[in-house]
Design a protein around this motif. Structure first.
Motif, PDB file in Angstrom:
ATOM      1  N   UNK A  37     -13.020 -28.753 -24.425  1.00  0.00           N
ATOM      2  CA  UNK A  37     -14.131 -28.042 -25.078  1.00  0.00           C
ATOM      3  C   UNK A  37     -15.146 -27.577 -24.034  1.00  0.00           C
ATOM      4  N   UNK A  40     -14.026 -24.411 -22.098  1.00  0.00           N
ATOM      5  CA  UNK A  40     -14.239 -23.153 -22.826  1.00  0.00           C
ATOM      6  C   UNK A  40     -15.734 -22.882 -22.970  1.00  0.00           C
ATOM      7  N   UNK A  66     -21.964 -16.549 -29.148  1.00  0.00           N
ATOM      8  CA  UNK A  66     -21.827 -17.349 -30.374  1.00  0.00           C
ATOM      9  C   UNK A  66     -20.896 -18.555 -30.136  1.00  0.00           C
ATOM     10  N   UNK A  67     -19.802 -18.311 -29.420  1.00  0.00           N
ATOM     11  CA  UNK A  67     -18.862 -19.407 -29.155  1.00  0.00           C
ATOM     12  C   UNK A  67     -19.520 -20.486 -28.289  1.00  0.00           C
ATOM     13  N   UNK A  70     -21.822 -22.520 -30.436  1.00  0.00           N
ATOM     14  CA  UNK A  70     -21.077 -23.309 -31.420  1.00  0.00           C
ATOM     15  C   UNK A  70     -20.389 -24.508 -30.755  1.00  0.00           C
ATOM     16  N   UNK A  71     -19.771 -24.261 -29.609  1.00  0.00           N
ATOM     17  CA  UNK A  71     -19.060 -25.356 -28.942  1.00  0.00           C
ATOM     18  C   UNK A  71     -20.001 -26.369 -28.309  1.00  0.00           C
ATOM     19  N   UNK A  73     -22.392 -27.838 -29.649  1.00  0.00           N
ATOM     20  CA  UNK A  73     -22.577 -28.944 -30.598  1.00  0.00           C
ATOM     21  C   UNK A  73     -21.402 -29.920 -30.509  1.00  0.00           C
ATOM     22  N   UNK A  74     -20.180 -29.373 -30.467  1.00  0.00           N
ATOM     23  CA  UNK A  74     -19.001 -30.230 -30.346  1.00  0.00           C
ATOM     24  C   UNK A  74     -19.000 -30.994 -29.036  1.00  0.00           C
ATOM     25  N   UNK A  77     -21.421 -33.867 -29.281  1.00  0.00           N
ATOM     26  CA  UNK A  77     -20.887 -34.941 -30.138  1.00  0.00           C
ATOM     27  C   UNK A  77     -19.796 -35.713 -29.406  1.00  0.00           C
ATOM     28  N   UNK A 177     -24.038 -32.937 -34.541  1.00  0.00           N
ATOM     29  CA  UNK A 177     -23.639 -32.460 -33.222  1.00  0.00           C
ATOM     30  C   UNK A 177     -24.654 -31.471 -32.669  1.00  0.00           C
TER      31      UNK A 177
ATOM     32  N   UNK B  18      -8.822 -14.435 -20.796  1.00  0.00           N
ATOM     33  CA  UNK B  18      -9.683 -15.610 -20.927  1.00  0.00           C
ATOM     34  C   UNK B  18      -9.840 -16.053 -22.379  1.00  0.00           C
ATOM     35  N   UNK B  19      -9.928 -15.105 -23.290  1.00  0.00           N
ATOM     36  CA  UNK B  19      -9.985 -15.506 -24.700  1.00  0.00           C
ATOM     37  C   UNK B  19      -8.691 -16.192 -25.111  1.00  0.00           C
ATOM     38  N   UNK B  22      -8.637 -19.603 -23.647  1.00  0.00           N
ATOM     39  CA  UNK B  22      -9.588 -20.451 -24.381  1.00  0.00           C
ATOM     40  C   UNK B  22      -8.988 -20.933 -25.695  1.00  0.00           C
ATOM     41  N   UNK B  25      -6.706 -23.692 -24.833  1.00  0.00           N
ATOM     42  CA  UNK B  25      -7.483 -24.877 -24.468  1.00  0.00           C
ATOM     43  C   UNK B  25      -7.989 -25.588 -25.729  1.00  0.00           C
ATOM     44  N   UNK B  26      -8.529 -24.825 -26.648  1.00  0.00           N
ATOM     45  CA  UNK B  26      -9.095 -25.427 -27.864  1.00  0.00           C
ATOM     46  C   UNK B  26      -8.001 -25.915 -28.808  1.00  0.00           C
ATOM     47  N   UNK B  29      -7.180 -29.205 -27.661  1.00  0.00           N
ATOM     48  CA  UNK B  29      -8.244 -30.174 -27.964  1.00  0.00           C
ATOM     49  C   UNK B  29      -8.194 -30.639 -29.415  1.00  0.00           C
ATOM     50  N   UNK B  52     -15.046 -39.513 -37.719  1.00  0.00           N
ATOM     51  CA  UNK B  52     -15.702 -38.748 -36.659  1.00  0.00           C
ATOM     52  C   UNK B  52     -14.867 -37.522 -36.297  1.00  0.00           C
ATOM     53  N   UNK B  56     -14.729 -32.403 -36.460  1.00  0.00           N
ATOM     54  CA  UNK B  56     -14.628 -31.719 -35.165  1.00  0.00           C
ATOM     55  C   UNK B  56     -13.243 -31.109 -34.969  1.00  0.00           C
ATOM     56  N   UNK B  59     -13.728 -27.885 -36.779  1.00  0.00           N
ATOM     57  CA  UNK B  59     -14.614 -26.971 -36.059  1.00  0.00           C
ATOM     58  C   UNK B  59     -13.922 -26.385 -34.822  1.00  0.00           C
ATOM     59  N   UNK B  63     -12.900 -22.464 -34.043  1.00  0.00           N
ATOM     60  CA  UNK B  63     -13.296 -21.687 -32.858  1.00  0.00           C
ATOM     61  C   UNK B  63     -12.042 -21.219 -32.104  1.00  0.00           C
TER      62      UNK B  63
END
Lengths: 595, 111
Positions: A37, A40, A66-67, A70-71, A73-74, A77, A177, B18-19, B22, B25-26, B29, B52, B56, B59, B63
């Protein structure tokens, strides 16, 4: 006879519901996610609208901005969860140790109760009444105190779990977060990374600085720069392990995704292969735990994209920061990360042998974070080998390896806790040459062990180092006959340390069998039998236990030259023997041997 | 109407890559979080860990999908060769680094 009230047995202290190793695995997963996270978020933030630039509507519509928000917060956390999990694991480890002490005391008290019961049963009159009653009263008090300790331990166990659960609950929603991200007390990883980089090269100062950080700062820096934290001397070994395991798990995730999408480049493919090899090796030993219930293995260095794609790795059994005896074991030619599994088996064998010496705690490190030659440097008829590995290049790789080893060992010294550990460097085959170069540059070890050495860069042990030098060389190991010695030798990599003129202590290894098909085995079997026992004696500072054999050239130290050995072992002519000597290593390394 | 966006091709390609990276990568995760280790943890702790991780996972997955969508949009725009209206051009510009925020969106005037 008058009644003696004997206490009943004290019940055992119950086990932990959550184990330290379990908490470590959880923390590794959280770190891996946090690292990804942050990767990115960091990129998105680097191309996002600065807070002061542009109109707000444009910034709001900007995707990376925006990303990044947003990230964030993650990220906040996950950082909080990682910190809580780390603390949870540490507290569980303390409970684990405390439980061990309670149960040891309980066993002793219960044994004494059993003895008392037997004595009371054997008593035929009141002549021993006072004594027996006195022992019973004492045992009542001890049993009662033990029960109180067990109750207190159970309460602490409940509290530790409740604290961790509460910590997770504080950041288990997006709003929480975001609130965590907005907290002013959030660690400033930019500044922390700058300070860490400034202290690189001074492991003692870095260790002191690191100890002064808050746990949240350490963890935030670890997940922001895992490669830096995991491979910097002076960072405590346990924290290096956490950083490297987190990064390893992230590599498996990220490159695994790209593999699934058939997007891996050649470089990425090698990184993924290296990561999988290390992960498999750690998995194989995941069931081993230390005295605090934590994983026995520690990932002390991980550089999967270095060393011509071979990758680098260092894995320890035990914590070098707290052990009384630490050894660092350097492998040789054809070493790459894919061979870590087989090499760890040898390192574990040495670790167990050294522990069994019962001369204090032990940490045993397999260190392969250098670019060992992968081809055949010894074959004069191999054009590729000649091009890639002329003697200068061959020696250069050992020198470079020696420098990296020195940096690592400096780190071991820098983060050491308590009295300085008794430290031994062990080099096998070409690794002994790398260790030799490090020794020549002042490697700060107490002992050095050179196994199956093709040569070291000094004519005598005294010229090489102030450390005590121990040499294991089987006379029927052809690689050990490559160095300059009393009967010649190619000498491309330096002097034969088993030679009498060198002045090291040659310990007993046996000579190995004189048959062609056993020559490879002779070279790769120093971590077995008498040889292993002697290395373990050195590692545990049991020097008086080491059994010796005469150095080459000393009375009783007669030996064959390399051409003579190959002729004798294979029935070849003397002329063929010399050529065979050059190709021997490569031929056998291709079959799976490691020099 | 035909619209141009004055951005070098290399910038577009780098942004797309890169997008896409990413998103990978996410994806790694959230999948890691979705199967987070609760082995050798008590039931209470395991439940808290799952509670927990769940929001996430959602989320980070969301993303990741955004990021993959952005990467795919570059492919889509490239196939168009030319942009058909100003809104599309501004949309593409919003996926680029902030440094490209002033890239000129202009109508092509035909002779």
């Amino acid at each position: 006879m008058t009644l003696v009230h004997v206490p009943v047995h004290v019940p055992p202290c119950p086990p932990l519901d959550s184990t330290p190793a379990g908490a470590q695995d959880l923390a590794t997963d959280l770190r891996a996610a946090a690292i990804a996270v942050k990767n990115v978020q960091g990129w998105a933030a680097s191309i996002a609208a600065p807070a002061w630039a542009g109109d707000s509507a444009q910034a709001h519509d900007h995707a990376a901005t925006r990303v990044a928000v947003r990230l964030d917060a993650g990220e906040a956390a996950l950082d909080r969860a990682v910190t809580a999990a780390d603390r949870f694991g540490e507290r569980l480890a303390r409970l684990f140790v405390r439980r061990g002490r309670i149960n040891a005391d309980r066993a002793e008290v219960n044994d004494r109760i059993d003895v008392l019961v037997a004595d009371v049963a054997a008593a035929t009159d009141d002549s021993r009444l006072a004594e027996l009653q006195g022992r019973a009263d004492l045992l009542h008090r001890r049993a009662s105190a033990l029960r109180d300790r067990i109750e207190a331990w159970k309460a602490a166990r409940t509290r530790v779990e409740a604290d961790f659960v509460a910590a997770l609950q504080r950041v288990d929603s997006l709003a929480e977060g975001a609130a965590a991200a907005a907290r002013p007390a959030r660690p400033d990883t930019v500044d922390l990374a700058r300070q860490l980089r400034r202290l690189r090269g001074d492991p003692v100062a870095l260790a002191a600085w690191w100890r002064g950080l808050r746990r949240a700062e350490q963890e935030a820096l670890t997940t922001e720069h895992p490669g830096l934290v995991g491979n910097t001397g002076g960072v405590p070994m346990a924290d290096r392990d956490e950083a490297n395991r987190g990064e390893l798990a992230r590599d498996l995730d990220y490159y695994g995704e790209r593999d699934d999408d058939a997007q891996l480049t050649g470089r990425e493919e090698r990184i993924l292969d290296n990561a999988r090899s290390v992960d498999d090796a750690l998995d194989e030993h995941a069931g081993l735990t230390d005295d605090s219930g934590a994983h026995l293995t520690t990932l002390l260095a991980a550089t999967p994209d270095l060393h011509s794609g071979d990758g680098g790795v260092a894995v320890g059994f035990g914590d070098p920061d707290t052990a009384d005896h630490v050894s660092v074991n350097v492998p040789g030619l054809t070493t790459d990360t894919s061979s870590v599994g087989a090499n760890l088996d040898k390192t574990l064998a040495l670790h167990e042998a050294a522990v069994n010496e019962e001369r204090g705690s032990v940490a045993t490190v397999y260190w392969a974070d250098y670019d060992a030659p992968s081809g055949n440097p010894l074959d004069p008829l191999d054009p590729l080998g000649q091009a890639d590995f002329d003697s200068v290049a061959l020696s250069g790789k050992a020198e470079d390896g020696g420098e990296r080893l020195s940096d690592f060992v400096d780190g071991v010294r820098g983060s050491d806790q308590g009295p300085p550990a008794h430290l031994t460097a062990i080099g096998h085959s070409y690794g002994s040459t790398a260790v030799g170069h490090a020794l020549a540059d002042g490697l700060p070890v107490d002992d050095a062990v050179l196994l199956g050495s093709p040569g070291v860069p000094a004519g005598t042990a005294g010229e090489l180092t102030d450390a005590e030098v121990w040499v294991g060389s089987k006379d029927h190991d052809p690689v050990s006959l490559l160095g300059n010695g009393d009967r010649g030798g190619l000498g491309a990599l330096g002097h034969d340390p088993a030679d009498i003129a060198f002045g090291g202590t040659r310990f007993e290894t046996g000579d190995g069998e004189l048959r062609a098909e056993e020559l490879l085995h002779n070279h790769t079997s120093y971590f077995t039998g008498t040889s292993l026992a002697n290395v373990a004696h050195v590692v545990a500072a049991a020097d008086d236990e080491v059994t010796e054999q005469p150095p080459r050239g000393a009375p009783g130290g007669g030996h064959l030259t390399l051409p003579e050995l190959l002729v004798a072992a294979g029935g070849a002519t003397a002329a063929e023997g010399l050529a065979d000597a050059a190709t021997w290593a490569w031929e056998h390394s291709k079959l799976g041997g490691r020099l | 109407m035909t619209i141009t966006l004055d951005v070098p091709y290399a910038v577009l390609k780098a942004a797309r890559d890169r997008w896409d990276a990413s998103a990978d990568e996410l994806d790694g995760a959230w999948r890691r979080l979705a199967k987070i280790s609760t082995v050798d943890l008590s039931d209470a702790v395991a439940a808290a860990v799952t509670a927990f991780a769940d929001p996430w996972v959602d989320e980070v997955k969301a993303v990741a999908r955004c990021a993959q969508g952005y990467a795919d949009e570059f492919v889509f725009f490239r196939r168009l060769l030319v942009l058909v209206d100003q809104a599309q051009a501004e949309r593409l510009r919003a996926l680029l680094p902030w440094a490209q925020r002033d890239a000129v969106v202009d109508e092509v005037s035909w002779p």
